[in-house]
Motif scaffolding. Sequence first.
Motif, PDB file in Angstrom:
ATOM      1  N   SER A   1       0.791  -1.429  -0.185  1.00  0.00           N
ATOM      2  CA  SER A   1       0.040  -0.023   0.114  1.00  0.00           C
ATOM      3  C   SER A   1       0.844   1.359   0.018  1.00  0.00           C
ATOM      4  CB  SER A   1      -0.895   0.050   1.455  1.00  0.00           C
ATOM      5  OG  SER A   1       0.026   0.396   2.470  1.00  0.00           O
ATOM      6  N   GLY A   2       2.196   1.223  -0.226  1.00  0.00           N
ATOM      7  CA  GLY A   2       2.886   2.316  -0.089  1.00  0.00           C
ATOM      8  C   GLY A   2       2.711   3.331  -1.194  1.00  0.00           C
TER       9      GLY A   2
ATOM     10  N   GLY B   1       5.817  -2.172   8.149  1.00  0.00           N
ATOM     11  CA  GLY B   1       7.135  -1.736   8.080  1.00  0.00           C
ATOM     12  C   GLY B   1       7.435  -0.107   8.236  1.00  0.00           C
ATOM     13  N   ALA B   2       8.439   0.184   8.303  1.00  0.00           N
ATOM     14  CA  ALA B   2       8.966   1.587   8.362  1.00  0.00           C
ATOM     15  C   ALA B   2       7.993   2.552   9.627  1.00  0.00           C
ATOM     16  CB  ALA B   2       8.593   2.380   7.101  1.00  0.00           C
ATOM     17  N   GLY B   3       8.284   1.634  10.786  1.00  0.00           N
ATOM     18  CA  GLY B   3       7.489   2.369  12.018  1.00  0.00           C
ATOM     19  C   GLY B   3       6.973   1.325  12.724  1.00  0.00           C
ATOM     20  N   THR B   4       6.437   1.791  13.963  1.00  0.00           N
ATOM     21  CA  THR B   4       5.802   0.903  14.821  1.00  0.00           C
ATOM     22  C   THR B   4       4.360   0.913  14.756  1.00  0.00           C
ATOM     23  OG1 THR B   4       5.543   0.305  17.154  1.00  0.00           O
ATOM     24  CG2 THR B   4       5.934   2.542  16.496  1.00  0.00           C
TER      25      THR B   4
ATOM     26  N   VAL C   1      -2.400  -6.898   3.749  1.00  0.00           N
ATOM     27  CA  VAL C   1      -1.876  -5.720   3.175  1.00  0.00           C
ATOM     28  C   VAL C   1      -0.887  -5.128   3.871  1.00  0.00           C
ATOM     29  CG1 VAL C   1      -2.712  -3.141   3.316  1.00  0.00           C
ATOM     30  CG2 VAL C   1      -4.194  -4.806   2.558  1.00  0.00           C
ATOM     31  N   ASN C   2       0.297  -4.513   3.320  1.00  0.00           N
ATOM     32  CA  ASN C   2       1.563  -4.231   3.943  1.00  0.00           C
ATOM     33  C   ASN C   2       1.170  -2.393   4.156  1.00  0.00           C
ATOM     34  OD1 ASN C   2       4.265  -2.736   3.350  1.00  0.00           O
ATOM     35  ND2 ASN C   2       4.482  -4.387   4.649  1.00  0.00           N
TER      36      ASN C   2
ATOM     37  N   MET D   1       3.849   6.496   6.694  1.00  0.00           N
ATOM     38  CA  MET D   1       2.941   7.480   5.594  1.00  0.00           C
ATOM     39  C   MET D   1       1.770   8.019   6.549  1.00  0.00           C
ATOM     40  SD  MET D   1       2.167   4.556   2.406  1.00  0.00           S
ATOM     41  CE  MET D   1       0.613   5.295   2.113  1.00  0.00           C
ATOM     42  N   LYS D   2       1.350   9.183   6.211  1.00  0.00           N
ATOM     43  CA  LYS D   2       0.609  10.102   7.022  1.00  0.00           C
ATOM     44  C   LYS D   2      -0.845   9.663   7.097  1.00  0.00           C
ATOM     45  CE  LYS D   2       3.190  14.401   6.491  1.00  0.00           C
ATOM     46  NZ  LYS D   2       3.354  15.742   6.169  1.00  0.00           N
ATOM     47  N   ASN D   3      -1.272   8.940   6.074  1.00  0.00           N
ATOM     48  CA  ASN D   3      -2.581   8.433   5.822  1.00  0.00           C
ATOM     49  C   ASN D   3      -3.035   7.180   6.326  1.00  0.00           C
ATOM     50  OD1 ASN D   3      -1.397   7.273   3.833  1.00  0.00           O
ATOM     51  ND2 ASN D   3      -3.216   7.362   2.133  1.00  0.00           N
TER      52      ASN D   3
END
Length: 321
Positions: free
Chosen positions: A41-42, A93-96, A66-67, A72-74
């Motif tokens: 979903s990036g 990914g890319a965060g908690t 879904v990844n 991402m802000k949304n």
Amino acid sequence: MSITKLLGIKYPIFQGGMAQIATAPLVGAVANAGGLGIIGSGGFTADRLREEIQKTKTITDKPFAVNLMLMMKNIPELIEVILEEGVKIVTTGAGTPAPYMETFKENGIIVIPVVPSVKIAKKMEALGVDAIVAEGTEAGGHVGETTTMALLPQVVSAVSIPVIGAGGIADGRGVAAAFALGAQGVQVGTRFLATIECPTHPNFKQAVIEADDTSTTVTGRSLGGPVRSIKNSMIAEFLKLESQNASRDELEKLSMGSLRKAVFEGDAERGSIMAGQICGLCNEITTVEEMITSMFNEAEEVLNQLGKITIVDSERELVLV
């Protein structure tokens, strides 16, 4: 509980949630072949994610995920779509995922973060996630520093939940190696790039097919977000600018939209062809089903062969018996 029973899949293989690439055609094919297809979903809006979920449902009635790129802000809007569409598996990914765990659990969603280190793996287990993907630096796209061979057994020893091995796996030997290191399954990205159902430009696939073990490099270390891609003129220019301590704005200007250029326009020189170090084993384009079936048939053969290995005490060497 095994990862296959937990997720309701036949084969313990995840398809990486590759941004711009892991969309309905690939995800549905992986699910139908018995693996876990994962929508990447990036860069998606909520409407685009809903569209991909609904398209995937027309292709398969099997489980898929879904990844979520959590930087991402949304993300709240994307999670709302996931809830409304009834998707029950999420990789992150890319965060908690900490801010969203209560929502996930209240709605019966299985949460599986992708991690690059033992420290983060422990933190994820403490949050109550269901499994972990331990991804080594051999992987394509955003990477950490530790190799799969070193990372995977350490994560397995550090947590009590199922661990999936990722990074540098493209055939049955890689699957068998991951199992030997304690994994319950594997996540694969680069090998799926060389499949008929992968919705990328033919030039992108050809670049993967032609690449070898030295064809990739990592950019973006100076930005704190290292990314592994196949070398080309844009990548060379990016690395030169990095070595000259170019500003973030200058580097981002060069790479802006480069993944889309490669995936959709087939620009193999100015686009970013994100792929892993295992490219050299991705030397033919097959269907997803052929790929998964052959991979696990080979893994079974390898594991059976290893079962015939013993240590001869007098010589302290491994021999086949």
